[in-house]
Design a protein around this motif. Structure first.
Motif, mmCIF file in Angstrom:
data_model
loop_
_atom_site.group_PDB
_atom_site.id
_atom_site.type_symbol
_atom_site.label_atom_id
_atom_site.label_comp_id
_atom_site.label_asym_id
_atom_site.label_seq_id
_atom_site.Cartn_x
_atom_site.Cartn_y
_atom_site.Cartn_z
ATOM 1 N N SER A 250 0.864 -1.171 0.000
ATOM 2 C CA SER A 250 0.000 0.000 0.000
ATOM 3 C C SER A 250 0.906 1.227 0.000
ATOM 4 O O SER A 250 1.785 1.364 0.858
ATOM 5 C CB SER A 250 -0.901 -0.025 1.240
ATOM 6 O OG SER A 250 -1.751 1.099 1.233
ATOM 7 N N GLY A 251 0.687 2.116 -0.985
ATOM 8 C CA GLY A 251 1.494 3.338 -1.067
ATOM 9 C C GLY A 251 0.839 4.404 -0.205
ATOM 10 O O GLY A 251 0.039 5.178 -0.681
ATOM 11 N N MET A 252 1.205 4.419 1.067
ATOM 12 C CA MET A 252 0.485 5.253 2.036
ATOM 13 C C MET A 252 1.081 6.665 2.080
ATOM 14 O O MET A 252 2.283 6.831 2.221
ATOM 15 C CB MET A 252 0.526 4.564 3.393
ATOM 16 C CG MET A 252 -0.159 3.193 3.303
ATOM 17 S SD MET A 252 0.043 2.123 4.729
ATOM 18 C CE MET A 252 1.632 1.375 4.450
ATOM 19 N N SER A 253 0.198 7.660 1.973
ATOM 20 C CA SER A 253 0.661 9.047 1.863
ATOM 21 C C SER A 253 0.391 9.874 3.107
ATOM 22 O O SER A 253 0.710 11.061 3.133
ATOM 23 C CB SER A 253 -0.033 9.748 0.697
ATOM 24 O OG SER A 253 0.149 9.032 -0.475
ATOM 25 N N SER A 254 -0.248 9.298 4.105
ATOM 26 C CA SER A 254 -0.510 10.057 5.329
ATOM 27 C C SER A 254 -0.543 9.085 6.508
ATOM 28 O O SER A 254 -0.750 7.876 6.329
ATOM 29 C CB SER A 254 -1.861 10.775 5.240
ATOM 30 O OG SER A 254 -2.907 9.825 5.265
ATOM 31 N N PHE A 255 -0.366 9.650 7.692
ATOM 32 C CA PHE A 255 -0.398 8.809 8.887
ATOM 33 C C PHE A 255 -1.778 8.170 9.045
ATOM 34 O O PHE A 255 -1.911 7.015 9.437
ATOM 35 C CB PHE A 255 -0.045 9.638 10.133
ATOM 36 C CG PHE A 255 0.310 8.763 11.304
ATOM 37 C CD1 PHE A 255 1.617 8.358 11.504
ATOM 38 C CD2 PHE A 255 -0.664 8.300 12.169
ATOM 39 C CE1 PHE A 255 1.952 7.515 12.555
ATOM 40 C CE2 PHE A 255 -0.345 7.466 13.224
ATOM 41 C CZ PHE A 255 0.963 7.072 13.418
ATOM 42 N N GLU A 256 -2.801 8.943 8.701
ATOM 43 C CA GLU A 256 -4.179 8.457 8.823
ATOM 44 C C GLU A 256 -4.406 7.206 7.961
ATOM 45 O O GLU A 256 -4.964 6.204 8.419
ATOM 46 C CB GLU A 256 -5.109 9.582 8.367
ATOM 47 C CG GLU A 256 -6.554 9.369 8.646
ATOM 48 C CD GLU A 256 -7.394 10.413 7.900
ATOM 49 O OE1 GLU A 256 -6.835 11.231 7.151
ATOM 50 O OE2 GLU A 256 -8.610 10.353 8.066
ATOM 51 N N GLN A 257 -3.937 7.272 6.711
ATOM 52 C CA GLN A 257 -4.061 6.107 5.812
ATOM 53 C C GLN A 257 -3.303 4.913 6.376
ATOM 54 O O GLN A 257 -3.787 3.791 6.376
ATOM 55 C CB GLN A 257 -3.421 6.427 4.457
ATOM 56 C CG GLN A 257 -4.345 7.020 3.437
ATOM 57 C CD GLN A 257 -3.563 7.412 2.185
ATOM 58 O OE1 GLN A 257 -2.440 6.955 1.933
ATOM 59 N NE2 GLN A 257 -4.149 8.291 1.412
ATOM 60 N N ASP A 260 -5.092 3.385 9.355
ATOM 61 C CA ASP A 260 -6.266 2.634 8.911
ATOM 62 C C ASP A 260 -5.845 1.270 8.353
ATOM 63 O O ASP A 260 -6.397 0.231 8.720
ATOM 64 C CB ASP A 260 -7.007 3.456 7.843
ATOM 65 C CG ASP A 260 -8.232 2.733 7.330
ATOM 66 O OD1 ASP A 260 -9.046 2.297 8.166
ATOM 67 O OD2 ASP A 260 -8.373 2.582 6.103
ATOM 68 N N ASN A 261 -4.829 1.273 7.487
ATOM 69 C CA ASN A 261 -4.351 0.017 6.882
ATOM 70 C C ASN A 261 -3.776 -0.930 7.935
ATOM 71 O O ASN A 261 -4.073 -2.122 7.948
ATOM 72 C CB ASN A 261 -3.248 0.301 5.854
ATOM 73 C CG ASN A 261 -3.788 0.956 4.602
ATOM 74 O OD1 ASN A 261 -4.988 1.077 4.409
ATOM 75 N ND2 ASN A 261 -2.897 1.407 3.736
ATOM 76 N N VAL A 262 -2.928 -0.374 8.800
ATOM 77 C CA VAL A 262 -2.249 -1.204 9.803
ATOM 78 C C VAL A 262 -3.274 -1.797 10.777
ATOM 79 O O VAL A 262 -3.257 -3.002 11.061
ATOM 80 C CB VAL A 262 -1.194 -0.364 10.566
ATOM 81 C CG1 VAL A 262 -0.777 -1.038 11.867
ATOM 82 C CG2 VAL A 262 0.026 -0.128 9.687
ATOM 83 N N ASP A 263 -4.170 -0.947 11.267
ATOM 84 C CA ASP A 263 -5.128 -1.432 12.262
ATOM 85 C C ASP A 263 -6.020 -2.514 11.675
ATOM 86 O O ASP A 263 -6.342 -3.507 12.340
ATOM 87 C CB ASP A 263 -5.969 -0.273 12.824
ATOM 88 C CG ASP A 263 -5.103 0.709 13.623
ATOM 89 O OD1 ASP A 263 -3.905 0.396 13.830
ATOM 90 O OD2 ASP A 263 -5.610 1.771 14.022
ATOM 91 N N MET A 264 -6.404 -2.341 10.408
ATOM 92 C CA MET A 264 -7.263 -3.334 9.767
ATOM 93 C C MET A 264 -6.489 -4.628 9.502
ATOM 94 O O MET A 264 -6.970 -5.721 9.771
ATOM 95 C CB MET A 264 -7.813 -2.737 8.466
ATOM 96 C CG MET A 264 -8.872 -3.564 7.784
ATOM 97 S SD MET A 264 -8.176 -4.758 6.675
ATOM 98 C CE MET A 264 -7.413 -3.674 5.492
ATOM 99 N N MET A 265 -5.262 -4.510 9.004
ATOM 100 C CA MET A 265 -4.511 -5.719 8.634
ATOM 101 C C MET A 265 -3.968 -6.464 9.860
ATOM 102 O O MET A 265 -3.692 -7.654 9.775
ATOM 103 C CB MET A 265 -3.357 -5.346 7.693
ATOM 104 C CG MET A 265 -3.829 -4.876 6.339
ATOM 105 S SD MET A 265 -4.755 -6.132 5.424
ATOM 106 C CE MET A 265 -3.425 -7.129 4.807
#
Ligand code: SF4
Ligand code: SF4
Length: 374
Positions: A250-257, A260-265
């Motif tokens: 995932s090419g994450m561009s913000s801490f928020e993104q 969200d990705n980390v918490d879900m995965m």
């Protein structure tokens, strides 16, 4: 699950769309915070490339990761892009790997990829001896595993894997919108990898951000089932539910993104039958979008005195109509060579006389230029 002797969590950090400061340059403080959160939650895979941001991405890997964490605590992937100006021999090809090692300070790469194999470009890697090169580099310990990223048809992928059975893994563009797409061939390419026993790294699971920008009406279809799940999480879960994966980038561009990705995965649950059915409805809804009915027959480009890439421009315009991702569409439009973009049209009308779909090409090109032109 472990592949190639590595046990890697199913979320990888792509260094292609790093956060930037308003005044320019990467926001390194933010990137370091993101890396800390990512690693602090047990994730370990990082992906960059020689060409990303003209080498700045590989330098950011050094600053945010390599200089701050023990080398054996993470896996690092980078990529060799050919052809490069002036590179005509396997020895010269090696200069690119040396530069990547110098920029990242990594000492070695866990995963090394021949970058973006597709069309005639596949031959460049053969001609310049890139396959022999990566085999040698593995023997020398500069890379631990080699494979390639791929953007073409399942037939070509199969031929490539037959020619190079030693390729250890494949990086594929997979997302739920393109799963059955005739051009991307996500499902078919994935199935070829399964057939040949090649583990897959998934790139573009959110289709360059497109699968979070589409109309509210489509988002509501997802929210109705689970109001707490982010729109992006559907895209990531679709990918991570597949078997035979090394990881999903995932090419994450913000801490928020990232959060969200980390918490879900971290608490990953594969999609259930009901959720697959909802995504099928989303695909059907996306297909209903009123797009330019260009069939990419290319009759127009044969007669255009300016050699404008009309079907490619309409493909970008249709992506914008479906997903509403202006920044993403402008970025994609930027890959079309400047001399083949909409603004060079001289309005001669030759294309319209030949288009079997009777499209008002001149008007559509003006609209494309207004939306995506610089
Ligand atoms: S109208 Fe524009 S796009 Fe069409 S053939 Fe003429 S120059 Fe090419
Ligand atoms: S001739 Fe018409 S349908 Fe064919 S590629 Fe050109 S614009 Fe598309």
């Amino acid at each position: 699950m472990s592949y190639l002797g590595e046990t890697i969590p199913k979320l990888g950090f792509g260094y292609m769309r790093l956060p930037r400061r308003v005044e320019g340059g990467y926001d390194m403080k933010m990137i370091c915070d993101m890396v800390d959160y990512f690693i602090g939650n047990g994730f370990t895979y990082f992906d960059t490339a020689y060409v990303y941001d003209g080498g700045e991405s590989e330098k950011a890997i050094y600053e945010s990761l390599v200089s701050r964490y023990p080398r054996e605590s993470f896996q690092l992937a980078t990529k060799l892009k050919l052809p490069m100006a002036g590179i005509e021999t396997a020895d010269a090809v090696g200069m690119e790997l040396e530069k990547s090692l110098e920029r990242t300070g990594a000492g070695y790469f866990d995963f090394y990829l021949l970058h973006a194999l597709s069309g005639a470009g596949i031959e460049d890697y053969e001609r310049l001896g890139a396959w022999d090169f990566v085999r040698r580099m593995k023997e020398e310990g500069k890379i631990r595993h080699y494979g390639f990223s791929f953007h073409d048809s399942a037939d070509k992928l199969e031929a490539l894997l037959q020619k190079h059975p030693d390729a250890e893994f494949v990086q594929l563009q997979i997302n739920y919108a393109d799963w059955e797409d005739a051009d991307v061939q996500a499902r078919k390419n994935y199935e070829v990898c399964q057939k040949y026993g090649k583990p897959v790294v998934i790139m573009e699971p959110v289709k360059g951000g497109n699968l979070v920008t589409f109309k509210e009406e489509i988002k509501d279809m997802l929210r109705a089932y689970n109001p707490n799940a982010s729109i992006a999480s559907w895209a990531l879960r679709f990918c991570a539910s597949l078997d035979g994966l090394i990881t999903v980038l995932s090419g994450m561009s913000s801490f928020e993104q990232l959060k969200d990705n980390v918490d879900m995965m971290k608490n990953f649950k594969p999609l259930c039958a009901e959720e697959y059915a909802i995504l099928q409805k989303v695909r059907e809804k996306l297909a209903e979008t009123d797009t330019i009915p260009c069939t990419a027959c290319r009759y127009c480009t044969e007669v255009c005195p300016m050699n404008i890439d009309i079907p490619r421009i309409f493909e970008v315009a249709n992506g914008y109509k479906m997903y509403g991702n202006l920044a993403g569409s402008q970025r994609t439009y930027g890959f079309i060579p400047a001399q083949r973009r909409a603004n060079v049209c001289i309005e001669c009308g030759a294309c319209e006389n030949t288009c079997p779909q009777h499209l008002p090409i001149r008007e559509l090109l003006k609209e494309a230029d207004k939306n995506f032109g610089g």
